[in-house]
Design a protein around this motif. Sequence first.
Motif, mmCIF file in Angstrom:
data_model
loop_
_atom_site.group_PDB
_atom_site.id
_atom_site.type_symbol
_atom_site.label_atom_id
_atom_site.label_comp_id
_atom_site.label_asym_id
_atom_site.label_seq_id
_atom_site.Cartn_x
_atom_site.Cartn_y
_atom_site.Cartn_z
ATOM 1 N N HIS A 141 7.441 0.619 -9.959
ATOM 2 C CA HIS A 141 6.764 1.917 -9.791
ATOM 3 C C HIS A 141 7.487 3.014 -10.579
ATOM 4 O O HIS A 141 6.846 3.809 -11.285
ATOM 5 C CB HIS A 141 6.697 2.282 -8.309
ATOM 6 N N ARG B 173 0.857 -1.178 0.000
ATOM 7 C CA ARG B 173 0.000 0.000 0.000
ATOM 8 C C ARG B 173 0.897 1.233 0.000
ATOM 9 O O ARG B 173 2.113 1.136 0.199
ATOM 10 C CB ARG B 173 -0.926 0.019 1.216
ATOM 11 N N ALA B 174 0.307 2.384 -0.199
ATOM 12 C CA ALA B 174 1.059 3.630 -0.167
ATOM 13 C C ALA B 174 1.142 4.164 1.259
ATOM 14 O O ALA B 174 0.253 3.948 2.086
ATOM 15 C CB ALA B 174 0.400 4.673 -1.066
ATOM 16 N N ASP C 261 6.467 12.081 -2.681
ATOM 17 C CA ASP C 261 5.266 11.526 -3.302
ATOM 18 C C ASP C 261 4.862 10.278 -2.526
ATOM 19 O O ASP C 261 5.521 9.244 -2.626
ATOM 20 C CB ASP C 261 5.540 11.174 -4.763
ATOM 21 N N ALA D 130 2.696 8.143 -3.062
ATOM 22 C CA ALA D 130 2.409 7.006 -3.942
ATOM 23 C C ALA D 130 3.674 6.192 -4.220
ATOM 24 O O ALA D 130 3.597 4.989 -4.517
ATOM 25 C CB ALA D 130 1.790 7.483 -5.242
#
Length: 282
Positions: free
Chosen positions: A243, A147-148, A190, A192
């Motif tokens: 990513h 997860r982020a 970030d 994410a």
Amino acid sequence: MDVSTEIRSVLTPDEQTAALALIEAAARADGVGPISEHGMLWIRYGGPARALLVYADGELAGYAHVEPDGTEFVVHPGRRGQGLGRRLLDGALELGAKKIWAHGDHPAAAALARAAGLDRVRALWQMRRPLAEPFPEPRLPEGVRLRAFVPGADEEEWLGVNSRAFATHPEQGKWTRSDIDQREAEAWFDPAGFLIADRGGRMAGFHWTKVEDGVGEVYVVGVDPSEQGTGLGRALTLAGLAHLRDRGLELVTLYVDEENRPAVKLYESLGFEHFGTDVMYA
């Protein structure tokens, strides 16, 4: 040449501007930044360190970030060969510096260290690989999901995992809430790209990626000691690479201690190659 030295615990806005301009000029000339991210953040936010500013004919010609275990310094490219590097080094040692970083492993830095009676005690490798070259898909251990990172909710648990994962690391294991808050305020942050490995609601590990100037970085990968041996570190590394690749980046870099052979072997197995070296003298 009229030379003077100032010692600061906090830099004024004008001193910040002058120091950043000097650092940028050196980075352009040398192809490597002379001051680490930690030192650059100190210029703006302050903290438990001091700065040495050497002026030549009224202009900032040299700058040192002074901490006992992580001093760095730089001389303006147009002022080199005038003894200012030795002046900075001697001044830093007088202020209690015990370990000095030289970014880029330049022969001039090695010669200066030898002249001051300092020995090479540590080396930090920079490694890199193209993201266009294939790499395996990550295989997470059973029961783990990604997860982020959630700003405002995950900081304290992350600090605990980071502290345990890097308990013997001279820098990373000492991070505080201030360290993570400063980085969350940076333009590159970030959430994410800050991947959290979650096992049943508990943080088991993480891969914090960074993107700056169009280049991806394996910023920090950490695994809780209770998860060691499960393959989570490799899976997190690959997930972070995926990513960065999916963001359209072409290149990824990382830093690793030269003597950390298991980590070096892992990164070599994933296609990373040695690109540059930072050296610590003491």
